[in-house]
Design a protein around this motif. Structure first.
Motif, PDB file in Angstrom:
ATOM      1  N   SER A   1      16.625 -10.710  -2.547  1.00 13.95           N
ATOM      2  CA  SER A   1      17.056 -11.937  -3.221  1.00 13.95           C
ATOM      3  C   SER A   1      16.056 -12.260  -4.323  1.00 13.95           C
ATOM      4  O   SER A   1      14.868 -11.931  -4.229  1.00 13.95           O
ATOM      5  N   GLY A   2      16.527 -12.913  -5.364  1.00 19.39           N
ATOM      6  CA  GLY A   2      15.646 -13.290  -6.458  1.00 19.39           C
ATOM      7  C   GLY A   2      15.217 -12.098  -7.298  1.00 19.39           C
ATOM      8  O   GLY A   2      15.801 -11.011  -7.222  1.00 19.39           O
ATOM      9  N   THR A   3      14.179 -12.308  -8.105  1.00 18.54           N
ATOM     10  CA  THR A   3      13.665 -11.272  -8.999  1.00 18.54           C
ATOM     11  C   THR A   3      12.259 -10.865  -8.567  1.00 18.54           C
ATOM     12  O   THR A   3      11.406 -11.724  -8.355  1.00 18.54           O
ATOM     13  N   THR A   4      12.056  -9.571  -8.439  1.00 17.32           N
ATOM     14  CA  THR A   4      10.774  -9.015  -8.021  1.00 17.32           C
ATOM     15  C   THR A   4      10.192  -8.179  -9.148  1.00 17.32           C
ATOM     16  O   THR A   4      10.914  -7.394  -9.772  1.00 17.32           O
ATOM     17  N   VAL A   5       8.899  -8.332  -9.416  1.00 14.86           N
ATOM     18  CA  VAL A   5       8.234  -7.499 -10.403  1.00 14.86           C
ATOM     19  C   VAL A   5       7.231  -6.598  -9.695  1.00 14.86           C
ATOM     20  O   VAL A   5       6.519  -7.030  -8.779  1.00 14.86           O
ATOM     21  N   LEU A   6       7.219  -5.317 -10.093  1.00 13.38           N
ATOM     22  CA  LEU A   6       6.260  -4.346  -9.570  1.00 13.38           C
ATOM     23  C   LEU A   6       5.085  -4.242 -10.536  1.00 13.38           C
ATOM     24  O   LEU A   6       5.278  -4.005 -11.733  1.00 13.38           O
ATOM     25  N   LEU A   7       3.876  -4.409 -10.020  1.00 11.56           N
ATOM     26  CA  LEU A   7       2.668  -4.328 -10.839  1.00 11.56           C
ATOM     27  C   LEU A   7       1.678  -3.375 -10.195  1.00 11.56           C
ATOM     28  O   LEU A   7       1.642  -3.228  -8.978  1.00 11.56           O
ATOM     29  N   GLY A   8       0.863  -2.736 -11.024  1.00 14.78           N
ATOM     30  CA  GLY A   8      -0.162  -1.842 -10.504  1.00 14.78           C
ATOM     31  C   GLY A   8      -0.614  -0.865 -11.564  1.00 14.78           C
ATOM     32  O   GLY A   8      -0.080  -0.825 -12.673  1.00 14.78           O
ATOM     33  N   GLN A   9      -1.615  -0.085 -11.212  1.00 17.79           N
ATOM     34  CA  GLN A   9      -2.122   0.932 -12.125  1.00 17.79           C
ATOM     35  C   GLN A   9      -1.156   2.106 -12.221  1.00 17.79           C
ATOM     36  O   GLN A   9      -0.269   2.282 -11.378  1.00 17.79           O
ATOM     37  N   SER A  10      -1.353   2.945 -13.234  1.00 19.76           N
ATOM     38  CA  SER A  10      -0.597   4.193 -13.308  1.00 19.76           C
ATOM     39  C   SER A  10      -0.954   5.044 -12.091  1.00 19.76           C
ATOM     40  O   SER A  10      -2.114   5.125 -11.686  1.00 19.76           O
TER      41      SER A  10
ATOM     42  N   ALA B   1       0.220   4.401  -9.119  1.00 16.30           N
ATOM     43  CA  ALA B   1       0.308   3.590  -7.901  1.00 16.30           C
ATOM     44  C   ALA B   1       1.622   3.800  -7.165  1.00 16.30           C
ATOM     45  O   ALA B   1       1.799   3.277  -6.069  1.00 16.30           O
ATOM     46  N   GLY B   2       2.543   4.541  -7.768  1.00 17.62           N
ATOM     47  CA  GLY B   2       3.819   4.814  -7.106  1.00 17.62           C
ATOM     48  C   GLY B   2       4.897   3.790  -7.385  1.00 17.62           C
ATOM     49  O   GLY B   2       5.887   3.706  -6.646  1.00 17.62           O
ATOM     50  N   LYS B   3       4.755   3.029  -8.473  1.00 17.36           N
ATOM     51  CA  LYS B   3       5.754   1.995  -8.787  1.00 17.36           C
ATOM     52  C   LYS B   3       7.113   2.600  -9.094  1.00 17.36           C
ATOM     53  O   LYS B   3       8.147   2.114  -8.617  1.00 17.36           O
ATOM     54  N   SER B   4       7.142   3.657  -9.920  1.00 20.84           N
ATOM     55  CA  SER B   4       8.417   4.256 -10.303  1.00 20.84           C
ATOM     56  C   SER B   4       9.115   4.893  -9.112  1.00 20.84           C
ATOM     57  O   SER B   4      10.340   4.791  -8.958  1.00 20.84           O
ATOM     58  N   THR B   5       8.346   5.547  -8.259  1.00 22.03           N
ATOM     59  CA  THR B   5       8.925   6.125  -7.044  1.00 22.03           C
ATOM     60  C   THR B   5       9.497   5.028  -6.164  1.00 22.03           C
ATOM     61  O   THR B   5      10.602   5.155  -5.605  1.00 22.03           O
TER      62      THR B   5
ATOM     63  N   LEU C   1       0.873  -1.184   0.000  1.00 23.63           N
ATOM     64  CA  LEU C   1       0.000   0.000   0.000  1.00 23.63           C
ATOM     65  C   LEU C   1       0.902   1.225   0.000  1.00 23.63           C
ATOM     66  O   LEU C   1       1.485   1.585   1.029  1.00 23.63           O
ATOM     67  N   THR C   2       1.071   1.845  -1.168  1.00 27.92           N
ATOM     68  CA  THR C   2       1.987   2.974  -1.307  1.00 27.92           C
ATOM     69  C   THR C   2       1.337   4.277  -0.846  1.00 27.92           C
ATOM     70  O   THR C   2       0.119   4.356  -0.663  1.00 27.92           O
ATOM     71  N   LYS C   3       2.176   5.284  -0.667  1.00 29.03           N
ATOM     72  CA  LYS C   3       1.737   6.622  -0.256  1.00 29.03           C
ATOM     73  C   LYS C   3       0.994   6.578   1.086  1.00 29.03           C
ATOM     74  O   LYS C   3      -0.001   7.287   1.298  1.00 29.03           O
ATOM     75  N   ALA C   4       1.490   5.725   1.987  1.00 32.06           N
ATOM     76  CA  ALA C   4       0.849   5.576   3.289  1.00 32.06           C
ATOM     77  C   ALA C   4       0.906   6.861   4.103  1.00 32.06           C
ATOM     78  O   ALA C   4       0.119   7.043   5.036  1.00 32.06           O
ATOM     79  N   ASP C   5       1.819   7.757   3.751  1.00 27.37           N
ATOM     80  CA  ASP C   5       1.927   9.028   4.477  1.00 27.37           C
ATOM     81  C   ASP C   5       0.706   9.914   4.270  1.00 27.37           C
ATOM     82  O   ASP C   5       0.490  10.871   5.022  1.00 27.37           O
ATOM     83  N   LEU C   6      -0.103   9.620   3.233  1.00 24.13           N
ATOM     84  CA  LEU C   6      -1.320  10.401   2.983  1.00 24.13           C
ATOM     85  C   LEU C   6      -2.448  10.042   3.941  1.00 24.13           C
ATOM     86  O   LEU C   6      -3.462  10.746   3.998  1.00 24.13           O
ATOM     87  N   VAL C   7      -2.297   8.950   4.673  1.00 20.86           N
ATOM     88  CA  VAL C   7      -3.297   8.549   5.676  1.00 20.86           C
ATOM     89  C   VAL C   7      -2.754   8.952   7.037  1.00 20.86           C
ATOM     90  O   VAL C   7      -1.865   8.305   7.593  1.00 20.86           O
TER      91      VAL C   7
END
Length: 371
Positions: free
Chosen positions: A206-215, A217-221, A158-164
């Motif tokens: 460790s390993g490979t992680t993929v980031l998924l979500g809507q535009s 959602a803060g993935k790039s940040t 849950l990104t941008k948790a600082d907004l809550v």
């Protein structure tokens, strides 16, 4: 190559191509028939002309391990793909039954959900159903039966948790998502204040992680924060709906300074299921367990007598929203699978006929009572 995930198993898989003096490499980016491949000699630009199959599930994708021409050729070509250990696949936005591979050889799937907008629990369930039914390597490239199959582990961030601002409100939101993601870690994160990042760094170390979500959602940040530098472009989300502007347009593979590999993906507007029956069952484990207590094995949890699922809804043990979401994803997945599976199509037709006969019988009984 070890920082990119190269290990003894990959080396053994690559042995026949090493005899042909080809180089092993991992695809870090695909763009218009060419791709960037990281090798022991550095990143090379390679043409994909010899690995362009008709099957979209076998197209070169970010995360693939490949055999590429040695130095000296111009252009250099990708000669083959190594069998994938896992792949995150969604159905295309078209009305066809094609699948689109978003990332391959993934160990962790991070579903990013922005707290700047109202939670869409149904969309989270959809992402998780896909994550939990990730197709595996040989099933995609050479047929079933690979002993190295491994299902990527999902987590909801849950990104941008600082907004809550209120801790109680944040805790309530986390609980709502946990109820929709049984057994899946739910982690509130603030890239601005650093909250939750230590846990996420441990996961991606460790390993490979993929980031998924809507535009938006803060993935790039999040990718920049994990990478320790501004690698990905970031733009502010729209105030009106919290949606982003597709700052990421390609899938990019990055090596993280703390260890592990990260694949950032463009924002997904549509998240169509693709043969995700097993994933749907895992996301809705409580419904699957209740269904085992239904009187009829093929209970549709609609109007059948002795339905344990509907009884749970009536008793308040199961939320109506969860059941409706389950039904929706099951129907959608059946529709996708039926396009390519004659047996499933036949089963659906039989089910329609059975329900039609039951409906007609009920109407005739109703008319008889009135008479």
């Amino acid at each position: 190559m070890a920082p990119y995930g190269w290990d003894a198993d990959w080396e053994a898989e690559f042995a026949p191509y090493a005899e042909r003096r080809l180089l092993p490499g991992r695809v870090v980016r695909v763009d218009r028939g060419q791709c960037d491949v990281v090798t022991a000699d550095g990143v090379v630009r390679a043409d994909t002309e010899f690995v362009v199959p008709r099957d979209p599930m076998k197209v070169v994708c970010t995360g693939d391990w490949v055999a590429v021409d040695p130095a000296g050729g111009d252009p250099r070509y990708v000669r083959t793909l190594l069998p994938r250990r896992s792949a995150f696949v969604r159905s295309t936005s078209s009305k066809r039954s094609d699948g689109q591979v978003l990332a391959t050889n993934v160990d962790h799937v991070v579903v990013c959900v922005s707290l700047a907008a109202e939670l869409d629990l149904g969309r989270i369930e959809r992402f998780l159903a896909l994550a939990m039914s990730c197709s595996t390597g040989d099933a995609l490239l050479h047929g079933p039966g690979d002993s190295r199959e491994s299902a990527p582990q999902p987590v909801v961030v849950l990104t941008k948790a600082d907004l809550v601002s209120a801790p109680a409100t944040l805790a309530h939101l986390v609980q709502d998502v946990e109820a929709s993601a049984p057994g899946v870690p739910v982690l509130p994160v603030s890239a601005l204040h650093g909250d939750g990042l230590d846990v996420l760094l441990a996961l991606t170390g460790s390993g490979t992680t993929v980031l998924l979500g809507q535009s938006g959602a803060g993935k790039s940040t999040l990718a920049n924060t994990l990478a320790g530098e501004d690698i990905m472009d970031v733009r502010a989300a729209r105030d009106v709906d919290g949606k982003g502007r597709h700052t990421t347009t390609t899938r990019n593979l990055l090596v993280l300074p703390a260890g592990g590999v990260l694949i950032d993906t463009p924002g997904l507007r549509g998240v169509g299921l693709y043969d995700a029956g097993s994933g749907v069952g895992q996301v809705f484990t409580e419904i699957e367990e209740l269904a085992e207590r239904c009187r009829f094995q093929d209970c549709a949890h609609d109007s059948e007598p002795g339905c344990a699922v509907r009884s749970a809804v009536e008793d308040g043990e199961l939320a109506v929203r969860r059941l409706e979401s389950y039904r929706k994803l099951i129907r959608e997945n059946q529709w996708i699978v039926a396009k390519t599976d004659a047996r499933v199509r036949a089963e659906i037709r039989r089910d329609w006929k059975r329900k039609g006969a039951e409906g007609r019988a009920a109407m005739e009984a109703k008319r008889g009572r009135r008479a």
